[in-house]
Design a protein around this motif. Structure first.
Motif, short mmCIF file in Angstrom:
data_model
loop_
_atom_site.label_atom_id
_atom_site.label_comp_id
_atom_site.label_asym_id
_atom_site.label_seq_id
_atom_site.Cartn_x
_atom_site.Cartn_y
_atom_site.Cartn_z
N LYS A 346 0.56 -1.35 0.15
CA LYS A 346 -0.35 -0.21 0.41
C LYS A 346 0.97 0.83 0.13
CE LYS A 346 -2.37 -1.64 3.03
NZ LYS A 346 -4.13 -1.37 4.24
N ARG A 347 2.27 1.34 0.55
CA ARG A 347 2.83 2.39 0.63
C ARG A 347 3.60 2.61 -1.41
NH1 ARG A 347 6.56 0.44 5.05
NH2 ARG A 347 5.65 1.15 7.13
N LEU A 348 3.82 1.69 -1.73
CA LEU A 348 3.92 1.60 -3.28
C LEU A 348 2.66 2.29 -3.58
CD1 LEU A 348 5.84 1.43 -5.42
CD2 LEU A 348 5.13 -1.21 -5.41
N THR A 349 1.62 1.50 -3.88
CA THR A 349 0.06 2.49 -4.70
C THR A 349 -0.17 2.97 -4.35
OG1 THR A 349 -1.16 1.14 -2.79
CG2 THR A 349 -0.52 -0.22 -4.66
N ASP A 350 -0.14 3.82 -3.01
CA ASP A 350 0.30 5.48 -2.58
C ASP A 350 0.86 6.50 -3.95
OD1 ASP A 350 -1.04 7.35 -0.90
OD2 ASP A 350 0.53 7.35 -0.16
N VAL A 361 -4.99 0.97 -6.85
CA VAL A 361 -6.17 0.77 -5.77
C VAL A 361 -5.23 -0.61 -5.25
CG1 VAL A 361 -8.16 0.98 -6.99
CG2 VAL A 361 -7.35 -1.54 -6.92
N ASP A 362 -5.90 -1.10 -3.55
CA ASP A 362 -5.15 -1.98 -2.62
C ASP A 362 -6.18 -2.95 -2.80
OD1 ASP A 362 -5.02 1.28 -0.81
OD2 ASP A 362 -3.47 0.89 -2.83
N PHE A 365 -9.67 -7.03 -2.63
CA PHE A 365 -10.52 -8.62 -2.93
C PHE A 365 -10.06 -9.33 -0.93
CE2 PHE A 365 -11.51 -8.75 -6.75
CZ PHE A 365 -10.97 -8.77 -7.23
N ASN A 366 -10.01 -7.87 0.04
CA ASN A 366 -9.14 -8.12 0.91
C ASN A 366 -9.94 -7.33 2.15
OD1 ASN A 366 -7.43 -9.66 -0.85
ND2 ASN A 366 -7.10 -10.84 1.04
N GLU A 367 -10.09 -5.83 1.69
CA GLU A 367 -10.78 -4.77 2.53
C GLU A 367 -11.73 -4.18 1.76
OE1 GLU A 367 -6.36 -3.88 4.68
OE2 GLU A 367 -6.32 -3.22 2.12
N THR A 368 -12.24 -3.98 3.04
CA THR A 368 -13.31 -2.80 1.89
C THR A 368 -13.38 -1.31 1.68
OG1 THR A 368 -14.65 -3.76 3.93
CG2 THR A 368 -16.24 -1.98 3.29
N LYS A 369 -12.08 -0.83 2.55
CA LYS A 369 -11.72 0.24 2.33
C LYS A 369 -10.07 0.35 0.78
CE LYS A 369 -13.78 2.99 5.36
NZ LYS A 369 -13.68 3.84 6.70
N ALA A 370 -10.58 0.19 -0.23
CA ALA A 370 -9.27 -0.13 -1.05
C ALA A 370 -8.73 1.25 -1.71
CB ALA A 370 -9.03 -1.03 -1.39
#
Length: 525
Positions: A346-350, A361-362, A365-370
């Protein structure tokens, strides 16, 4: 050329049975039908009348009342086999089917497949040593006598079982028989079927034994065939594709499963939903087709196990893992960032969102907020995302008005990664290698529930090597796939080395890739 006599056991859907028999006999094959005596006489009369003038159809002389787990299913099968052997002297193979089965290959393909090798196809695994039985009774199926139906007479079934168990009323298995187990859906050559019938006639002791075993349709033919046929002439597999849930129930196929079924290395499939009229129509036409090429992928069972193992419980569509929903499109580029350490990915996608114009996006398929945009409600539940993953990804391409998209995946999602990599879109993988020190592994043990607050520290210490090896194995499995478009970065590599991998992964300029590689605290825990 092979000519098949289909042994059709059925108990409902007279229109479907009539259509099935007409379809199969139109290709020069034969059908022997046993219609359950528990079903209505009117339905049986409808079938007989419709097929009365078809020389490729024969009915058993006796209709038995069949029940799940009972000997009656085997007896009905033997009756149908005898009728087929006596009526169709030109039949070379005998193939077990149910009324819920449909072809997933053409007759042309099926005949060529059977002609290619002189052998029998029947699952036949050691009853005691194999892991074919997942739960419930094992040896008890054989050493005790079962006179009652477990589903319709549960009290009598279990009372009888408990009484025999209490007073140790066991019995020996016939000394010269090695009991085997497997699927009831087999395909046998004529000479093998004739040997089985000869065995039935000459061994009343074995017939009596199996007649009071539990679920003998999984053991009788599976035991007798290897007893009368050389092992080298047996292929221990079924030619009928079926998937079972963890509860032992067969998974049902629907209209949107046509392409996936064609890609399985089988000739027929069960269970096809009676409501799947379009699927039945297409598969029926497929049987009569010629010149069709069938690329074999065999991904269905793995996808089912993967998706149903991720908490998709309690919904009608939970098992419908094979819903392909078309391609993402050749014009689109999907980039998969795969990392066990979610915070690193998520640091990389940010950073990608900050430094480039590529939408990212993060762990959608695992987290509601992605970091998902507003998609009108589709994005509100993870269950919806999994069920319609291609539709979701296509929607994201449209919403971002971009032909490129970056998403994050956990390395345990192996089948999802393979599925997306097999899409027509330009799909690439960037694996973020990680070091799993004791602190991280202990945290992982807590997150997945392997240990709780009260677990002794020495127990956790014993778990550490095993869990660490499992985490490392996930990334090794991904490497072993030898995927094209595979790249990786790691904390032990230089920024320049990581930048080269990122540049190729994202198709960005070297300067941009270097900025991403130098993201502050990228690999930090």
């Amino acid at each position: 050329m092979a000519r098949i006599a289909f042994i059709l056991l059925c108990h409902k859907d007279p229109k479907g049975i009539i259509a099935q028999a007409k379809r199969l006999t139109a290709s020069g094959d034969y059908v022997a039908i046993h219609f359950d005596a528990r079903a209505s006489q009117r339905d049986f009369d409808q079938i007989r009348t419709a097929l009365a003038d078809n020389p490729g159809v024969v009915f058993t002389g006796r209709r038995r009342k069949c029940g799940w787990g009972e000997w009656s299913l085997v007896a009905a099968t033997v009756d149908a086999v005898r009728a087929a052997v006596g009526t169709f002297p030109l039949a070379t193979h005998f193939y077990m089917l149910s009324g819920d089965c449909m072809p997933i290959k053409s007759a042309e393909y099926a005949h060529a497949f059977l002609d290619a090798e002189d052998c029998d196809y029947i699952e036949s695994f050691d009853f005691f040593k194999s892991n074919w039985i997942k739960t419930g009774m094992r040896e008890e199926r054989l050493i005790y006598r079962h006179w009652f139906n477990e589903r319709t007479q549960p009290k009598r079934f279990y009372s009888s079982y408990e009484m025999q168990k209490r007073f140790k009323l066991t019995r020996p298995i016939p000394a010269d028989i090695q009991v085997m187990i497997g699927s009831q859906w087999w395909c046998l050559r004529r000479q093998s079927v004739e040997r089985v019938l000869e065995f039935c006639d000459s061994r009343p002791d074995v017939m009596r034994f199996f007649s009071t075993t539990w679920i003998p349709d999984e053991t009788f033919f599976q035991t007798i065939v290897p007893h009368v046929v050389p092992r080298k002439e047996i292929r221990t597999r079924t030619l009928t594709y079926l998937v079972f849930t963890d509860y032992g129930m067969p998974v049902t196929f629907y209209n949107d499963h046509y392409d996936l079924l064609m890609g399985q290395n089988y000739l027929f499939a069960r269970k096809i939903s009676p409501e799947a009229l379009r699927l039945r129509e297409r598969l029926g036409a497929l049987w009569a087709a010629t010149g069709v090429h069938f690329p074999i992928s065999n991904e269905a069972t793995g996808l089912f196990k993967f998706l149903t193992g991720r908490g998709r419980i309690g919904r009608r569509f939970a098992p419908r893992f094979w819903e392909t929903e078309g391609s993402l499109g050749r014009e689109n580029s999907l980039r998969l960032v795969v990392s066990k350490k979610w915070h690193v990915a998520k640091r990389l996608t940010d950073a990608i969102r900050d430094v480039t114009e590529i939408p990212a996006v993060d762990y959608l398929f695992n987290e509601t907020k992605a970091n998902l945009p507003d998609l009108g409600g589709v994005e509100t539940t993870i269950a919806k995302r999994e069920r319609h993953r291609r539709a979701l990804l296509r929607l994201l391409f449209e919403q971002f008005e971009s032909n490129s998209l970056v998403i994050c995946l956990d390395p345990s999602a192996m089948h999802l990664i393979q599925d997306l990599m097999n899409d027509k879109a330009d799909t690439r993988v960037l694996l973020i290698d990680s070091e799993f020190d004791d602190t991280y592994v202990r945290g992982h043990i807590d997150r997945v529930g392997l240990a709780g607050s009260g677990t002794p520290s020495d127990v956790i210490d014993r778990l550490l090597p095993t869990v660490r090896a499992d985490l490392e194995h996930e990334t090794e499995r991904l490497r072993d796939l030898a995927l094209s478009g595979f790249y990786s970065i790691a904390p032990w590599r230089s920024d320049e080395e990581n930048a080269v991998q990122i540049s190729r992964f994202l198709d960005v300029l070297p300067d941009t890739a270097e900025r991403l590689a130098k993201t502050n605290y990228l690999f930090s825990d």
